[in-house]
Design a protein around this motif. Structure first.
Motif: not given
Length: 113
Positions: A34, A48-50, A56-58, A67-69
């Motif tokens: 994240g 954000a985390t993934i 995902t969490n924002y 947007s996290i990826s």
């Protein structure tokens, strides 16, 4: 494990920016990557985390804009769309794995109005 972040810089409000982070080892099993940020005079906060399974969490402040990826198991990216001046901070890449926390060196993001 070392984390190397890149992609910071200075942009104008509304101009997109993409941060990337790569780990020196490929984490296996369950892990979470994240981004956190720390603005001047403020505490570090989650952006954000993934997870390794893609959940995902924002933070509320970035929902709908960032947007996290994870393009592959050892890389995490943060697409920052419609950034605002209040997004200005040092952004830190993070890996949570096998009960340990790993941090990148931080990359400065400055959003001018």
């Amino acid at each position: 494990v070392q984390l190397q972040a890149s992609g910071g810089g200075t942009v104008q409000a509304g101009e997109s920016l993409r941060l990337s982070c790569v780990t020196s080892e490929t984490p296996f099993g369950f892990n979470v990557m994240g981004w956190f940020r720390q603005a001047a005079g403020k505490q570090r906060e989650l952006v954000a985390t993934i997870t390794s399974s893609g959940a995902t969490n924002y933070a509320d402040s970035v929902k709908g804009r960032f947007s996290i990826s994870r393009d592959n198991p050892n890389t995490v990216s943060l697409q920052m769309n419609s950034p605002k001046p209040e997004d200005t901070a040092v952004y830190y890449c993070h890996l949570g794995w096998r009960g340990l926390a790993y941090w990148g060196q931080g990359t400065q993001v400055t959003v001018s109005s």
